[in-house]
Design a protein around this motif. Sequence first.
Motif, PDB file in Angstrom:
ATOM      1  N   VAL A 102     -11.912  -1.344  -0.125  1.00 27.84           N
ATOM      2  CA  VAL A 102     -10.816  -2.290   0.078  1.00 27.84           C
ATOM      3  C   VAL A 102      -9.506  -1.620  -0.309  1.00 27.84           C
ATOM      4  O   VAL A 102      -9.380  -1.089  -1.422  1.00 27.84           O
ATOM      5  CB  VAL A 102     -11.017  -3.574  -0.748  1.00 27.84           C
ATOM      6  CG1 VAL A 102      -9.765  -4.443  -0.694  1.00 27.84           C
ATOM      7  CG2 VAL A 102     -12.214  -4.362  -0.230  1.00 27.84           C
ATOM      8  N   VAL A 103      -8.560  -1.619   0.610  1.00 20.61           N
ATOM      9  CA  VAL A 103      -7.217  -1.106   0.338  1.00 20.61           C
ATOM     10  C   VAL A 103      -6.280  -2.305   0.286  1.00 20.61           C
ATOM     11  O   VAL A 103      -6.107  -3.015   1.273  1.00 20.61           O
ATOM     12  CB  VAL A 103      -6.754  -0.123   1.434  1.00 20.61           C
ATOM     13  CG1 VAL A 103      -5.344   0.372   1.136  1.00 20.61           C
ATOM     14  CG2 VAL A 103      -7.723   1.044   1.564  1.00 20.61           C
ATOM     15  N   GLY A 104      -5.716  -2.561  -0.868  1.00 24.63           N
ATOM     16  CA  GLY A 104      -4.855  -3.725  -1.005  1.00 24.63           C
ATOM     17  C   GLY A 104      -3.809  -3.510  -2.075  1.00 24.63           C
ATOM     18  O   GLY A 104      -3.602  -2.403  -2.561  1.00 24.63           O
ATOM     19  N   ASP A 124      -8.588  -3.484   5.419  1.00 21.03           N
ATOM     20  CA  ASP A 124      -7.133  -3.436   5.321  1.00 21.03           C
ATOM     21  C   ASP A 124      -6.653  -4.726   4.675  1.00 21.03           C
ATOM     22  O   ASP A 124      -6.717  -5.791   5.281  1.00 21.03           O
ATOM     23  CB  ASP A 124      -6.519  -3.276   6.718  1.00 21.03           C
ATOM     24  CG  ASP A 124      -5.007  -3.076   6.666  1.00 21.03           C
ATOM     25  OD1 ASP A 124      -4.435  -3.115   5.565  1.00 21.03           O
ATOM     26  OD2 ASP A 124      -4.405  -2.880   7.736  1.00 21.03           O
ATOM     27  N   ASP A 125      -6.188  -4.634   3.447  1.00 23.51           N
ATOM     28  CA  ASP A 125      -5.825  -5.774   2.613  1.00 23.51           C
ATOM     29  C   ASP A 125      -7.114  -6.465   2.147  1.00 23.51           C
ATOM     30  O   ASP A 125      -8.208  -6.027   2.456  1.00 23.51           O
ATOM     31  CB  ASP A 125      -4.894  -6.727   3.355  1.00 23.51           C
ATOM     32  CG  ASP A 125      -3.998  -7.532   2.415  1.00 23.51           C
ATOM     33  OD1 ASP A 125      -4.135  -7.394   1.183  1.00 23.51           O
ATOM     34  OD2 ASP A 125      -3.167  -8.315   2.906  1.00 23.51           O
ATOM     35  N   ALA A 144       3.486  -2.633   0.596  1.00 19.15           N
ATOM     36  CA  ALA A 144       3.571  -1.539  -0.367  1.00 19.15           C
ATOM     37  C   ALA A 144       2.969  -0.268   0.199  1.00 19.15           C
ATOM     38  O   ALA A 144       2.826   0.715  -0.515  1.00 19.15           O
ATOM     39  CB  ALA A 144       2.861  -1.920  -1.670  1.00 19.15           C
ATOM     40  N   GLY A 145       2.611  -0.290   1.488  1.00 18.98           N
ATOM     41  CA  GLY A 145       2.039   0.893   2.109  1.00 18.98           C
ATOM     42  C   GLY A 145       0.548   0.798   2.353  1.00 18.98           C
ATOM     43  O   GLY A 145      -0.125   1.821   2.463  1.00 18.98           O
ATOM     44  N   LYS A 146       0.015  -0.430   2.443  1.00 17.21           N
ATOM     45  CA  LYS A 146      -1.433  -0.601   2.639  1.00 17.21           C
ATOM     46  C   LYS A 146      -1.904   0.004   3.950  1.00 17.21           C
ATOM     47  O   LYS A 146      -2.876   0.771   3.980  1.00 17.21           O
ATOM     48  CB  LYS A 146      -1.801  -2.084   2.594  1.00 17.21           C
ATOM     49  CG  LYS A 146      -1.609  -2.765   1.260  1.00 17.21           C
ATOM     50  CD  LYS A 146      -2.150  -4.179   1.279  1.00 17.21           C
ATOM     51  CE  LYS A 146      -1.457  -5.062   2.304  1.00 17.21           C
ATOM     52  NZ  LYS A 146      -0.048  -5.338   1.986  1.00 17.21           N
ATOM     53  N   THR A 147      -1.258  -0.358   5.055  1.00 16.33           N
ATOM     54  CA  THR A 147      -1.749   0.094   6.357  1.00 16.33           C
ATOM     55  C   THR A 147      -1.634   1.603   6.538  1.00 16.33           C
ATOM     56  O   THR A 147      -2.586   2.236   7.016  1.00 16.33           O
ATOM     57  CB  THR A 147      -1.022  -0.663   7.485  1.00 16.33           C
ATOM     58  OG1 THR A 147      -1.283  -2.068   7.343  1.00 16.33           O
ATOM     59  CG2 THR A 147      -1.521  -0.203   8.850  1.00 16.33           C
ATOM     60  N   PRO A 148      -0.521   2.255   6.165  1.00 12.37           N
ATOM     61  CA  PRO A 148      -0.508   3.721   6.221  1.00 12.37           C
ATOM     62  C   PRO A 148      -1.601   4.345   5.356  1.00 12.37           C
ATOM     63  O   PRO A 148      -2.156   5.386   5.706  1.00 12.37           O
ATOM     64  CB  PRO A 148       0.893   4.085   5.711  1.00 12.37           C
ATOM     65  CG  PRO A 148       1.728   2.890   6.016  1.00 12.37           C
ATOM     66  CD  PRO A 148       0.817   1.720   5.815  1.00 12.37           C
ATOM     67  N   THR A 149      -1.920   3.704   4.224  1.00 14.86           N
ATOM     68  CA  THR A 149      -2.991   4.212   3.378  1.00 14.86           C
ATOM     69  C   THR A 149      -4.335   4.064   4.079  1.00 14.86           C
ATOM     70  O   THR A 149      -5.175   4.978   4.036  1.00 14.86           O
ATOM     71  CB  THR A 149      -3.017   3.474   2.024  1.00 14.86           C
ATOM     72  OG1 THR A 149      -1.764   3.659   1.359  1.00 14.86           O
ATOM     73  CG2 THR A 149      -4.135   3.990   1.140  1.00 14.86           C
ATOM     74  N   VAL A 150      -4.548   2.930   4.735  1.00 12.57           N
ATOM     75  CA  VAL A 150      -5.789   2.726   5.495  1.00 12.57           C
ATOM     76  C   VAL A 150      -5.939   3.812   6.557  1.00 12.57           C
ATOM     77  O   VAL A 150      -7.014   4.409   6.712  1.00 12.57           O
ATOM     78  CB  VAL A 150      -5.802   1.325   6.146  1.00 12.57           C
ATOM     79  CG1 VAL A 150      -6.911   1.224   7.192  1.00 12.57           C
ATOM     80  CG2 VAL A 150      -5.992   0.248   5.095  1.00 12.57           C
ATOM     81  N   ILE A 151      -4.873   4.091   7.278  1.00  9.64           N
ATOM     82  CA  ILE A 151      -4.924   5.119   8.330  1.00  9.64           C
ATOM     83  C   ILE A 151      -5.265   6.479   7.721  1.00  9.64           C
ATOM     84  O   ILE A 151      -6.104   7.211   8.248  1.00  9.64           O
ATOM     85  CB  ILE A 151      -3.585   5.161   9.093  1.00  9.64           C
ATOM     86  CG1 ILE A 151      -3.404   3.867   9.904  1.00  9.64           C
ATOM     87  CG2 ILE A 151      -3.512   6.382  10.005  1.00  9.64           C
ATOM     88  CD1 ILE A 151      -2.034   3.722  10.541  1.00  9.64           C
ATOM     89  N   ALA A 152      -4.635   6.814   6.600  1.00 12.47           N
ATOM     90  CA  ALA A 152      -4.903   8.097   5.946  1.00 12.47           C
ATOM     91  C   ALA A 152      -6.344   8.175   5.471  1.00 12.47           C
ATOM     92  O   ALA A 152      -7.003   9.217   5.615  1.00 12.47           O
ATOM     93  CB  ALA A 152      -3.938   8.300   4.781  1.00 12.47           C
TER      94      ALA A 152
END
Length: 343
Positions: free
Chosen positions: A60-62, A156-157, A69-77
């Motif tokens: 979980v990236v949240g 994502d979130d 705060a940059g969740k979606t770019p972190t998910v992509i990375a």
Amino acid sequence: MSSHRPPTGSRLQQAWLHRGLMAWLLWPISLLMRLIVALRRQAFAWGLLRSEHPGVPVIVVGNVVAGGAGKTPTVIAVVRHLQECGLRPGVISRGYGRVRDDCREVTPDSTPEQSGDEPLLVRRSTAAPVFVAPQRMEAAQALRQTYPETDVIVCDDGLQHLALRRDIEICVFDERGAGNGFLLPAGPLREPWPRPVDLVLNTFTPQGTAPLVPGFTASRSLSTDVQRADGKRLPLHNLRGRRLVAVAGIARPQAFFAMLRASGLELEAVEALPDHYDFNSWIRPSGAGIEVICTEKDAVKLWAAHPQVWAAPLVLTPEPAFFQALDAQLEAKLSSRHGHQTS
């Protein structure tokens, strides 16, 4: 041409950075928020509310701070890293901003109204299977049924979506850190911080300063190329000297504008729009030679009606130690295949 008026709520967001008069006036209400969060978490811990695990490791990236705060770019990375490691990740999301609340797969041809802008961006950026549903477990089940080879799920979130059991929690922060430390509405926190998480990633730390929240750091930059709806690509620096208007419907548009200027672009005007802005009523700036540049997230909505708009993708690059720590934790989960209970 003047700049767009700042989004509603920006004054409150500024108040969330300090324990000023407004924050203290709202503090008694935040105590009720704290009680609700604690009771809900305890209900899951006692089994009064049900949590489920989809059967493959869940990352979980949240965040615990309201706003982007940059969740979606972190998910992509993270997804790209997993793919490079030979894994077959899939992504699930609520699909914020879409017009329906069904469970569905996000395809490259989906519209933001069907899928939400961020899930569509993840799908187009990674080619990983993406499913959206209000209940993340429903999305995870549909993902696994359609793509049984999926061996890890990235959510994502959903850090506060306790109905989905998870194996690894990544909490992201930007330069605001935890703000004034108060819960909503007196501060930016959705739940008390600090709280146990597996990894903390600071997605933006001003140069020469330490992150406000201890953890790993990531650098962010604009891609060296911009692109249009027809697939045409152009080096970003080729836009220097052109008449440009920058548009951003994201949580913190001024950061995007600053990155464009730091790249040597001269902006005649900027339009700061609310996060997840749908652009249905947006009017393209007119004038001889005017070109529009936007974020990649906004482009998935703008390109349908304005295919000539340039999109400048954001590249988030976590430090190598972050991925090393993630790999170590994921390897243990892949070996055991047991998700932990939310506590």
